[in-house]
Design an enzyme around this catalytic site. Structure first.
Site, short mmCIF file in Angstrom:
data_model
loop_
_atom_site.label_atom_id
_atom_site.label_comp_id
_atom_site.label_asym_id
_atom_site.label_seq_id
_atom_site.Cartn_x
_atom_site.Cartn_y
_atom_site.Cartn_z
N GLN A 1 -10.81 -0.22 0.71
CA GLN A 1 -11.19 -1.06 -0.43
C GLN A 1 -9.97 -1.67 -1.11
O GLN A 1 -10.03 -2.78 -1.66
CB GLN A 1 -12.05 -0.28 -1.42
CG GLN A 1 -11.41 0.93 -2.06
CD GLN A 1 -11.65 2.21 -1.27
OE1 GLN A 1 -11.80 2.17 -0.05
NE2 GLN A 1 -11.67 3.33 -1.96
N GLU B 1 -2.10 -37.39 26.85
CA GLU B 1 -2.97 -36.29 26.41
C GLU B 1 -4.34 -36.78 25.98
O GLU B 1 -5.17 -35.98 25.54
CB GLU B 1 -2.31 -35.52 25.27
CG GLU B 1 -1.07 -34.74 25.71
CD GLU B 1 -0.52 -33.84 24.63
OE1 GLU B 1 -0.93 -33.99 23.45
OE2 GLU B 1 0.31 -32.97 24.95
N ASN C 1 -3.71 5.56 6.22
CA ASN C 1 -4.45 6.32 7.23
C ASN C 1 -5.20 5.38 8.16
O ASN C 1 -5.02 4.16 8.13
CB ASN C 1 -5.39 7.32 6.55
CG ASN C 1 -6.44 6.64 5.68
OD1 ASN C 1 -6.72 5.45 5.80
ND2 ASN C 1 -7.05 7.40 4.79
N GLU D 1 10.13 4.81 17.85
CA GLU D 1 10.40 4.39 16.48
C GLU D 1 11.86 4.68 16.12
O GLU D 1 12.55 3.82 15.57
CB GLU D 1 9.45 5.14 15.54
CG GLU D 1 9.58 4.78 14.09
CD GLU D 1 8.67 5.63 13.21
OE1 GLU D 1 8.46 5.25 12.04
OE2 GLU D 1 8.19 6.69 13.67
N HIS D 2 12.33 5.89 16.39
CA HIS D 2 13.70 6.30 16.11
C HIS D 2 14.32 6.92 17.35
O HIS D 2 13.64 7.65 18.07
CB HIS D 2 13.77 7.37 15.00
CG HIS D 2 12.93 7.10 13.80
ND1 HIS D 2 11.67 7.66 13.63
CD2 HIS D 2 13.16 6.35 12.70
CE1 HIS D 2 11.17 7.27 12.47
NE2 HIS D 2 12.05 6.48 11.88
N SER E 1 4.46 8.93 13.63
CA SER E 1 5.92 8.87 13.72
C SER E 1 6.43 9.34 15.07
O SER E 1 5.77 10.13 15.77
CB SER E 1 6.54 9.74 12.62
OG SER E 1 6.18 9.27 11.35
N HIS F 1 -3.23 -40.52 17.82
CA HIS F 1 -1.82 -40.13 17.81
C HIS F 1 -0.95 -41.29 18.33
O HIS F 1 0.09 -41.62 17.74
CB HIS F 1 -1.60 -38.91 18.71
CG HIS F 1 -1.95 -37.59 18.07
ND1 HIS F 1 -3.23 -37.24 17.76
CD2 HIS F 1 -1.16 -36.55 17.71
CE1 HIS F 1 -3.23 -36.03 17.24
NE2 HIS F 1 -1.98 -35.58 17.18
N TYR G 1 0.85 -1.18 0.00
CA TYR G 1 0.00 0.00 0.00
C TYR G 1 0.89 1.24 0.00
O TYR G 1 1.74 1.40 0.88
CB TYR G 1 -0.93 0.02 1.22
CG TYR G 1 -1.99 1.10 1.09
CD1 TYR G 1 -3.25 0.79 0.58
CD2 TYR G 1 -1.73 2.42 1.43
CE1 TYR G 1 -4.21 1.76 0.42
CE2 TYR G 1 -2.69 3.40 1.28
CZ TYR G 1 -3.92 3.07 0.77
OH TYR G 1 -4.87 4.05 0.60
N ASP H 1 15.69 7.32 6.66
CA ASP H 1 14.46 7.36 5.88
C ASP H 1 14.71 7.13 4.40
O ASP H 1 13.78 6.76 3.67
CB ASP H 1 13.78 8.72 6.06
CG ASP H 1 12.94 8.79 7.32
OD1 ASP H 1 12.66 7.73 7.91
OD2 ASP H 1 12.56 9.92 7.71
N GLN I 1 10.55 14.59 12.07
CA GLN I 1 9.41 13.71 12.33
C GLN I 1 8.13 14.48 12.60
O GLN I 1 7.05 14.05 12.23
CB GLN I 1 9.72 12.78 13.50
CG GLN I 1 10.85 11.81 13.22
CD GLN I 1 10.65 11.04 11.93
OE1 GLN I 1 9.71 10.25 11.81
NE2 GLN I 1 11.51 11.26 10.96
#
Length: 426
Positions: free
Chosen positions: A188, A411, A211, A323-324, A234, A416, A129, A357, A256
């Site tokens: 979608q 068990e 988003n 994150e960073h 971020s 088995h 995406y 980045d 950021q």
């Protein structure tokens, strides 16, 4: 922007409350996303085209849904030469970095004579995406597609909202090894990748930022397909001493903040005067940015300056699990080696997060919202899977079989147990 002093009696509680503040988008989108996914799953491409008309105000047909090879080539050719050169430079470095992550297959015979091992194979199809609008970045394409191509994924399907595709995005798709591009965005698009819709065939995993609707859709289709992560806004933490140029550190914080009004930028320093100089520089630089409105909102609502001993910085970083994180100090490894929770670490005064980045080679798709406590950034491992290999002969089965039967009976699983005992009694 908040200010905190490590020496204040209420620091721990106040700072923890700040870190815990919610920055993600509201959950009300989930109901709308549920309906979109259900419609695409039931109606296929017809629903996809209707949503493009309703949400994106674009009339598409099944034939125009796909970006043709000629369109890709023509669009990429419009990319400015210096931008194309930078894209190729970045793609080469990202591929080299991720190819080094490739694990080895293993095969060995243990003390019981059992042949054991594992082998790694790439996923067959991956969907990427790529957001449109302000977030239509070629680096997004590179960071998601290049590792997939390096892993050996044979089909890399890119989806992006309809509209004019930026030449740099198309050039990045070419450089990264994207095999198909579709004009569809939002929940979608996630549905089309997960379930299939007309000419868009389903994939095995969906990666890439989006988003709140895209994130909610990825959450809902997980299990039908794999996903990379549920990314939030971020984040950056900069640990800096007074030997730095305040303008440099301010620029790093804003790198950021300009992404999103909900982004979080935090400075940790042991010098109050330096902290004040950085904060003043942030305010000055905001006025010079085209993204100043976004950065200003981020810095105002989610920015922070923490005055604390540098030796306390690793513990604070682990609490944030950002994150960073940058360590802009004289001996960065002395502090960074103590950090357990961070998506990516940048060492020294000449290693701003921005190079990560784009061109360092490491991946910029990283855990956010404190997920660095339990997850890692995107890598080659996201596009391969491990299969176990087991082989017994009669002798080695004679060692393993009796224990298998005993455990199966314990068990309460007689089939088995029989599966083992029937071979032992022949």
């Amino acid at each position: 922007m908040r200010s905190f002093k490590f020496s204040d009696p209420g620091f721990e509680a106040a700072f923890a409350a700040f870190i815990d503040e919610r920055r993600e988008m509201p959950e009300e989108v989930d109901a709308a996303v549920r309906d979109v996914l259900a419609a695409v799953k039931a109606e296929g491409v017809a629903a996809l085209l209707q949503f493009s008309k309703d949400f994106d105000r674009v009339e598409l047909t099944e034939e125009t849904l796909r970006v043709s090879a000629d369109e890709i080539a023509a669009g990429a050719a419009e990319c400015a030469p210096e931008v194309r050169a930078a894209i190729d430079f970045a793609a080469k470095r990202i591929r080299a970095y991720h190819e080094r992550q490739r694990p080895a297959d293993q095969s060995f015979v243990d003390e019981a004579g059992v042949q054991l091992g594992w082998r790694w194979t790439p996923l067959e199809a991956v969907g990427i995406y790529v957001p449109g609008g302000r977030a239509a970045y070629p680096s997004t394409v590179l960071m998601n597609a290049v590792p997939a191509a390096a892993a050996g994924v044979s089909r890399i399907a890119m989806v992006t909202p309809p509209g004019r595709l930026q030449p740099a995005v198309l050039a990045a798709a070419q450089a990264a090894g994207v095999t198909e591009i579709w004009r569809v965005g939002g929940a979608q698009a996630v549905a089309a990748l997960a379930y299939g819709a007309g000419p868009i065939k389903p994939v095995d995993k969906i990666v890439g930022p989006g988003n709140a609707y895209v994130t909610a859709a990825k959450r809902r289709v997980y299990g039908t397909v794999g996903i990379d992560a549920l990314a939030g806004p971020s984040e950056i933490v900069v640990v800096a001493d007074a030997a730095n140029d305040p303008d440099w550190i301010a620029a790093d914080l804003l790198s950021q903040a300009e992404h999103d009004p909900a982004a979080q930028s935090i400075l940790i320093t042991d010098d109050e005067a330096f902290a004040a100089a950085v904060a003043a520089s942030v305010e000055r630089q905001i006025g010079q940015l085209d993204t100043g409105d976004v950065a200003a909102a981020s810095w105002r609502d989610h920015g922070a300056v923490v005055v604390a001993p540098l030796d306390a910085a690793p513990g604070l970083v682990d609490l944030i699990a950002p994150e960073h994180v940058e360590f802009a100090v004289e001996q960065p490894e002395r502090l960074s080696d103590k950090v357990r929770h961070a998506g990516a670490i940048f060492l020294g005064r000449y290693t701003p997060e921005a190079i990560g980045d784009y061109v360092a080679g490491s991946n910029h798709v990283l855990p956010t919202s404190r997920a660095a406590r339990f997850s890692s950034g995107l890598s080659l491992y996201d596009f391969i899977k491990r299969t176990s290999i087991v082989k017994c002969d009669a002798d080695s089965f004679g060692v393993l079989g009796p224990h298998t039967r005993v455990l199966a009976e314990a068990e309460g699983l007689p089939a088995h147990a029989r599966s083992a005992s029937i071979r032992l009694n022949r």
